[in-house]
Design a protein around this motif. Structure first.
Motif, PDB file in Angstrom:
ATOM      1  N   GLN A   1       0.641  -1.800   0.191  1.00 21.20           N
ATOM      2  CA  GLN A   1       0.034   0.324   0.366  1.00 21.20           C
ATOM      3  C   GLN A   1       0.683   1.641  -0.241  1.00 21.20           C
ATOM      4  OE1 GLN A   1      -3.226   0.081  -0.529  1.00 21.20           O
ATOM      5  NE2 GLN A   1      -4.011  -1.853  -0.223  1.00 21.20           N
ATOM      6  N   ILE A   2       1.567   1.349   0.325  1.00 23.37           N
ATOM      7  CA  ILE A   2       3.062   2.645   0.584  1.00 23.37           C
ATOM      8  C   ILE A   2       3.044   2.457  -0.661  1.00 23.37           C
ATOM      9  CG2 ILE A   2       5.056   3.501   1.758  1.00 23.37           C
ATOM     10  CD1 ILE A   2       4.329   2.170   3.798  1.00 23.37           C
ATOM     11  N   GLY A   3       3.994   1.671  -0.969  1.00 15.61           N
ATOM     12  CA  GLY A   3       3.833   1.493  -2.829  1.00 15.61           C
ATOM     13  C   GLY A   3       2.970   2.092  -3.356  1.00 15.61           C
ATOM     14  N   ILE A   4       1.574   1.528  -3.189  1.00 14.56           N
ATOM     15  CA  ILE A   4       1.515   2.305  -4.061  1.00 14.56           C
ATOM     16  C   ILE A   4       0.417   3.499  -4.106  1.00 14.56           C
ATOM     17  CG2 ILE A   4      -1.253   1.372  -4.930  1.00 14.56           C
ATOM     18  CD1 ILE A   4      -0.639  -1.445  -4.328  1.00 14.56           C
ATOM     19  N   GLU A   5       0.487   3.510  -3.246  1.00 13.03           N
ATOM     20  CA  GLU A   5       0.078   5.304  -2.714  1.00 13.03           C
ATOM     21  C   GLU A   5       0.731   6.483  -2.125  1.00 13.03           C
ATOM     22  OE1 GLU A   5      -3.555   5.310  -3.297  1.00 13.03           O
ATOM     23  OE2 GLU A   5      -4.336   3.076  -3.457  1.00 13.03           O
ATOM     24  N   HIS A   6       2.131   6.119  -2.382  1.00 15.47           N
ATOM     25  CA  HIS A   6       3.199   6.827  -2.130  1.00 15.47           C
ATOM     26  C   HIS A   6       4.118   6.692  -3.632  1.00 15.47           C
ATOM     27  CE1 HIS A   6       0.934   8.197   1.308  1.00 15.47           C
ATOM     28  NE2 HIS A   6       0.454   6.435   1.097  1.00 15.47           N
ATOM     29  N   ALA A   7       4.131   7.377  -4.620  1.00 11.22           N
ATOM     30  CA  ALA A   7       5.077   8.005  -5.145  1.00 11.22           C
ATOM     31  C   ALA A   7       6.083   8.102  -4.409  1.00 11.22           C
ATOM     32  CB  ALA A   7       4.692   8.694  -6.772  1.00 11.22           C
ATOM     33  N   GLY A   8       6.212   9.033  -3.618  1.00  3.88           N
ATOM     34  CA  GLY A   8       8.069   9.038  -3.355  1.00  3.88           C
ATOM     35  C   GLY A   8       8.096   8.266  -2.482  1.00  3.88           C
ATOM     36  N   LEU A   9       7.494   7.226  -2.428  1.00  5.07           N
ATOM     37  CA  LEU A   9       8.663   6.010  -1.651  1.00  5.07           C
ATOM     38  C   LEU A   9       8.438   4.834  -1.953  1.00  5.07           C
ATOM     39  CD1 LEU A   9       7.233   6.634   2.022  1.00  5.07           C
ATOM     40  CD2 LEU A   9       9.274   7.228   1.420  1.00  5.07           C
TER      41      LEU A   9
ATOM     42  N   ALA B   1       9.801   3.307  -4.911  1.00  7.95           N
ATOM     43  CA  ALA B   1      11.367   3.434  -5.793  1.00  7.95           C
ATOM     44  C   ALA B   1      11.850   2.102  -4.175  1.00  7.95           C
ATOM     45  CB  ALA B   1      12.144   3.957  -5.855  1.00  7.95           C
ATOM     46  N   ARG B   2      11.524   2.409  -2.995  1.00 11.36           N
ATOM     47  CA  ARG B   2      12.512   2.442  -1.284  1.00 11.36           C
ATOM     48  C   ARG B   2      11.719   0.423  -1.564  1.00 11.36           C
ATOM     49  NH1 ARG B   2      12.800   3.848   4.903  1.00 11.36           N
ATOM     50  NH2 ARG B   2      13.708   2.331   5.088  1.00 11.36           N
ATOM     51  N   ALA B   3       9.349   0.952  -1.295  1.00 13.91           N
ATOM     52  CA  ALA B   3       9.333  -0.365  -1.256  1.00 13.91           C
ATOM     53  C   ALA B   3       8.938  -1.216  -2.212  1.00 13.91           C
ATOM     54  CB  ALA B   3       7.929  -0.031  -1.485  1.00 13.91           C
ATOM     55  N   VAL B   4       9.588  -0.816  -3.532  1.00 18.61           N
ATOM     56  CA  VAL B   4       9.887  -1.919  -4.661  1.00 18.61           C
ATOM     57  C   VAL B   4      11.249  -2.304  -4.047  1.00 18.61           C
ATOM     58  CG1 VAL B   4       9.923  -2.642  -6.782  1.00 18.61           C
ATOM     59  CG2 VAL B   4       8.466  -1.294  -6.036  1.00 18.61           C
TER      60      VAL B   4
ATOM     61  N   CYS C   1      -5.671 -13.369 -11.061  1.00 19.70           N
ATOM     62  CA  CYS C   1      -5.791 -11.944 -10.338  1.00 19.70           C
ATOM     63  C   CYS C   1      -4.382 -11.769  -9.912  1.00 19.70           C
ATOM     64  CB  CYS C   1      -5.309 -13.299  -8.631  1.00 19.70           C
ATOM     65  SG  CYS C   1      -6.884 -14.663  -9.362  1.00 19.70           S
ATOM     66  N   THR C   2      -4.170 -10.616  -9.083  1.00 24.48           N
ATOM     67  CA  THR C   2      -2.376 -10.274  -9.055  1.00 24.48           C
ATOM     68  C   THR C   2      -1.997 -10.490  -7.081  1.00 24.48           C
ATOM     69  OG1 THR C   2      -4.005  -7.676  -9.539  1.00 24.48           O
ATOM     70  CG2 THR C   2      -1.217  -7.783  -8.384  1.00 24.48           C
ATOM     71  N   SER C   3      -0.392 -11.068  -7.854  1.00 25.54           N
ATOM     72  CA  SER C   3      -0.095 -11.223  -7.061  1.00 25.54           C
ATOM     73  C   SER C   3       0.224 -10.829  -5.750  1.00 25.54           C
ATOM     74  CB  SER C   3       1.746 -11.903  -7.756  1.00 25.54           C
ATOM     75  OG  SER C   3       2.215 -12.295  -6.815  1.00 25.54           O
ATOM     76  N   PRO C   4       0.552 -11.741  -4.323  1.00 21.64           N
ATOM     77  CA  PRO C   4       0.692 -10.500  -3.542  1.00 21.64           C
ATOM     78  C   PRO C   4       2.393 -10.226  -3.221  1.00 21.64           C
ATOM     79  CG  PRO C   4       0.156 -13.283  -3.012  1.00 21.64           C
ATOM     80  CD  PRO C   4       0.525 -12.781  -4.251  1.00 21.64           C
ATOM     81  N   TYR C   5       3.013 -10.592  -3.948  1.00 16.07           N
ATOM     82  CA  TYR C   5       4.577 -10.396  -4.379  1.00 16.07           C
ATOM     83  C   TYR C   5       4.487  -8.738  -4.170  1.00 16.07           C
ATOM     84  CZ  TYR C   5       9.159 -10.380  -5.251  1.00 16.07           C
ATOM     85  OH  TYR C   5      10.734  -9.091  -5.587  1.00 16.07           O
ATOM     86  N   ALA C   6       5.447  -7.918  -3.193  1.00 15.66           N
ATOM     87  CA  ALA C   6       5.170  -6.712  -3.798  1.00 15.66           C
ATOM     88  C   ALA C   6       5.293  -5.564  -4.561  1.00 15.66           C
ATOM     89  CB  ALA C   6       5.322  -5.933  -2.218  1.00 15.66           C
ATOM     90  N   PRO C   7       6.534  -5.918  -5.342  1.00 19.40           N
ATOM     91  CA  PRO C   7       7.053  -5.376  -6.662  1.00 19.40           C
ATOM     92  C   PRO C   7       5.478  -5.780  -7.451  1.00 19.40           C
ATOM     93  CG  PRO C   7       8.459  -6.763  -5.296  1.00 19.40           C
ATOM     94  CD  PRO C   7       8.026  -7.188  -4.313  1.00 19.40           C
ATOM     95  N   ASP C   8       5.376  -6.457  -7.756  1.00 17.07           N
ATOM     96  CA  ASP C   8       4.167  -6.894  -8.829  1.00 17.07           C
ATOM     97  C   ASP C   8       2.870  -6.534  -8.521  1.00 17.07           C
ATOM     98  OD1 ASP C   8       5.871  -8.387 -10.243  1.00 17.07           O
ATOM     99  OD2 ASP C   8       5.357 -10.527  -9.781  1.00 17.07           O
TER     100      ASP C   8
ATOM    101  N   GLU D   1       1.019  -4.252 -10.955  1.00 14.43           N
ATOM    102  CA  GLU D   1      -0.016  -3.765 -11.479  1.00 14.43           C
ATOM    103  C   GLU D   1      -0.777  -2.444 -11.241  1.00 14.43           C
ATOM    104  OE1 GLU D   1      -2.751  -5.468 -13.502  1.00 14.43           O
ATOM    105  OE2 GLU D   1      -0.632  -5.507 -14.367  1.00 14.43           O
ATOM    106  N   MET D   2      -0.884  -2.353  -9.810  1.00 15.14           N
ATOM    107  CA  MET D   2      -2.177  -1.794  -9.252  1.00 15.14           C
ATOM    108  C   MET D   2      -1.510  -0.286  -9.534  1.00 15.14           C
ATOM    109  SD  MET D   2      -4.612  -3.621  -7.635  1.00 15.14           S
ATOM    110  CE  MET D   2      -5.273  -2.040  -7.482  1.00 15.14           C
ATOM    111  N   VAL D   3      -0.408  -0.010 -10.240  1.00 16.43           N
ATOM    112  CA  VAL D   3       0.089   1.316 -10.023  1.00 16.43           C
ATOM    113  C   VAL D   3      -0.586   1.262 -11.701  1.00 16.43           C
ATOM    114  CG1 VAL D   3       2.252   3.516 -10.669  1.00 16.43           C
ATOM    115  CG2 VAL D   3       1.791   2.018  -8.954  1.00 16.43           C
ATOM    116  N   ARG D   4       0.027   0.624 -12.572  1.00 12.82           N
ATOM    117  CA  ARG D   4      -0.696   0.100 -14.064  1.00 12.82           C
ATOM    118  C   ARG D   4      -1.849   0.406 -14.963  1.00 12.82           C
ATOM    119  NH1 ARG D   4      -2.839  -2.577 -17.776  1.00 12.82           N
ATOM    120  NH2 ARG D   4      -3.390  -4.075 -15.232  1.00 12.82           N
TER     121      ARG D   4
END
Length: 213
Positions: free
Chosen positions: A164-172, A174-177, A195-202, A206-209
Motif C-alpha cells: 500500500q505504501i508503494g501503491i499510494e505514495h509515489a515518493g516512497l 522505489a524504496r518499497a519495491v 489475479c494479482t500476486s501478493p508479492y509486493a513489487p508485482d 500492477e496497481m500503479v499500472r
C-alpha cells in the motif's frame, strides 16, 4: 445455535478447514440468517461467548460495532481463534469503532503475533485511506527489519502495508519495491490466472499500472 447446527455442510467444512477455519456453514447462508435477524447487539454478545466459530461469525454480522468498548474489542481479538473470525472482526467491527486508531497503535507493538497482525492490517488500511500523521519511512524501516522472519499472518499484514505504501505514495515507491525485491516475501505464492500476486513489487506495479500513475 440449533439453526447454525442445521446449516452444517460437510463440503463447506472441508473447504473452510483448508483455510484454517473450523466450521461447516456456507457463508452465503450465514449472511442470509444475519439479514433475517438484523442488528441485535445483546444476541451478538451471547453468540460470541459460545466460542463456536460459526456463532462468532454470525455475531460479527448482527452486532453494532460502535457499542463495543476498547477492552472488549481487545478481548474479542484474543479469543478469535480462526483466520475468518479475525478477518471479520477487524474488517466488520474494529475498523468502524471509535477505538480503531488506539487499538491499531497498541496491537502493532503487541508481542502476540495475532494482535500484531491485526495492528498492521489496520495500518495498511490507514496508509491507503488516511495516511496523514503516519511516519511512512519509519514503517518501511520496521518492515525491512522484521517482515522476513515474521509469523505468517503478521508477515502477510506487513507485506500488505508495504504494498500500500508503494501503491499510494509515489515518493516512497522505489524504496518499497526495493524492500520487496530484497526480502522476496511471497514471491513464489501461488496466484490464479487473472489475479494479482501478493508479492509486493508485482502488486505495486500492477496497481500503479491500473491507476495510470
Amino acid at each position: 445455535m440449533a439453526e447454525l447446527a442445521a446449516l452444517e455442510d460437510p463440503k463447506a467444512r472441508a473447504v473452510n478447514e483448508r483455510h484454517g477455519d473450523d466450521h461447516g456453514v456456507n457463508l452465503g447462508k450465514l449472511r442470509a440468517l444475519a439479514k433475517r435477524l438484523k442488528t441485535q447487539q445483546e444476541l451478538a454478545r451471547e453468540l460470541w461467548a459460545t466460542d463456536d466459530t460459526a456463532a462468532k461469525l454470525l455475531a460479527l454480522l448482527i452486532c453494532r460495532p460502535k457499542d463495543f468498548g476498547r477492552d472488549e474489542l481487545d478481548g474479542m481479538l484474543r479469543t478469535a481463534r480462526t483466520p475468518k473470525v479475525q478477518d471479520w472482526l477487524i474488517g466488520n467491527v474494529v475498523k468502524k469503532s471509535p477505538y480503531a486508531e488506539e487499538l491499531r497503535v497498541a496491537w502493532s507493538a503487541d508481542p502476540d503475533p495475532v494482535a500484531a497482525a491485526a495492528g498492521w492490517t489496520l495500518t495498511a488500511d490507514r496508509v491507503a485511506k488516511r495516511p496523514a500523521g503516519l511516519d511512512l519511512p519509519r514503517l518501511l524501516d520496521v518492515i525491512e527489519a522484521d517482515m522476513q522472519d515474521a509469523p505468517d499472518r503478521l508477515q502477510w499484514a506487513m507485506n500488505t502495508t508495504l504494498a500500500q505504501i508503494g501503491i499510494e505514495h509515489a515518493g516512497l515507491r522505489a524504496r518499497a519495491v526495493a524492500i520487496g525485491e530484497r526480502l522476496e516475501v511471497l514471491k513464489d505464492y501461488p496466484t490464479s490466472p487473472g489475479c494479482t500476486s501478493p508479492y509486493a513489487p508485482d502488486w505495486i506495479a500492477e496497481m500503479v499500472r491500473r491507476q495510470g500513475s
